[in-house]
Design an enzyme around this catalytic site. Structure first.
Site, PDB file in Angstrom:
ATOM      1  CB  VAL A  25     -20.306   9.479  10.092  1.00 12.36           C
ATOM      2  CG1 VAL A  25     -20.516   8.484  11.224  1.00 12.36           C
ATOM      3  CG2 VAL A  25     -21.606   9.714   9.340  1.00 12.36           C
ATOM      4  CB  SER A  26     -16.397  13.102   8.153  1.00 12.19           C
ATOM      5  OG  SER A  26     -15.400  12.139   8.447  1.00 12.19           O
TER       6      SER A  26
END
Length: 217
Positions: A25-26
């Site tokens: 996830v960013s």
């Protein structure tokens, strides 16, 4: 009879393919839109159980964009894959865009892994190594890049509009300012406590001949 069962079980273990898994996830927002680490890990676990793979290692990338291959966990995974050449047969990820955001990067990483005897599989997108599967895989990689570039263009356009409207659009406010809302949109204004102190410090340095150490004191 028990010996035969044990031998068969041992044979199956020997034939079982070993897998690496990579999830990412960013942003914090992604924890709420179906791409959270928990959701991705469950998809990987279900896929591995369905395929009867043996999970060797799960790599979890938090807060890193797939726009670059300089991601810490990705680099650890690539190093481990090289060290374990011949022991790992497959790399699993939920979607192509979790693995790479640019088609060129995706195909480079896939080629690197192929040289190590490792193929890639997506839990959600289901492409295979047939001609049509490879075509679909290339389309997905190109789509990930297209989506990324469209988002970047929209963001750039939004920042331009904000600046033209006199708003601050560059993240954290500069020293001496604070975040506020103007007509419901974020911008900055002078901080009522810090701004006068900053102005006085600059005045002391520029016009009144104080030394920096005296200004700090």
């Amino acid at each position: 009879k028990n010996t035969s069962v044990s031998a068969a079980y041992y044979y199956l273990l020997q034939r079982m393919e070993r897998a690496l898994a990579y999830i990412r996830v960013s942003t914090d927002r992604q924890a709420k839109d179906g791409t959270s680490l928990t959701t991705q890990q469950k998809r990987v676990d279900d896929y591995i159980a369905m395929k009867a793979y043996e999970l060797d290692h799960l790599y979890i990338e938090e807060g890193e964009s797939a726009k670059t291959d300089k991601r810490p966990e990705l680099q650890k995974m690539l190093t481990y894959a090289k060290e374990q050449k011949g022991r790992i047969q497959v790399l699993i990820f939920p979607k192509v865009d979790r693995f790479a955001r640019y088609a060129e990067d995706y195909h480079f990483l896939k080629g690197y892994l192929r040289k190590l005897g490792i193929r890639v599989e997506s839990t959600d997108e289901g492409f295979d190594d047939s001609p049509s599967g490879r075509f679909m895989e290339s389309v997905l990689a190109a789509s990930a890049q297209y989506d990324n570039e469209v988002r970047a263009e929209r963001s750039k356009g939004g920042m331009k509009e904000a600046v033209l409207a006199g708003r601050w659009a560059f993240g954290s406010p500069p020293l001496g300012f604070r975040k506020v809302l103007a007509n419901g949109k974020p911008t900055v204004e002078p901080d009522p406590i810090k701004a006068p102190l900053l102005a006085e410090a600059l005045d002391m340095l520029a016009w009144r001949g104080f030394r920096p150490m005296d200004v700090r004191r």
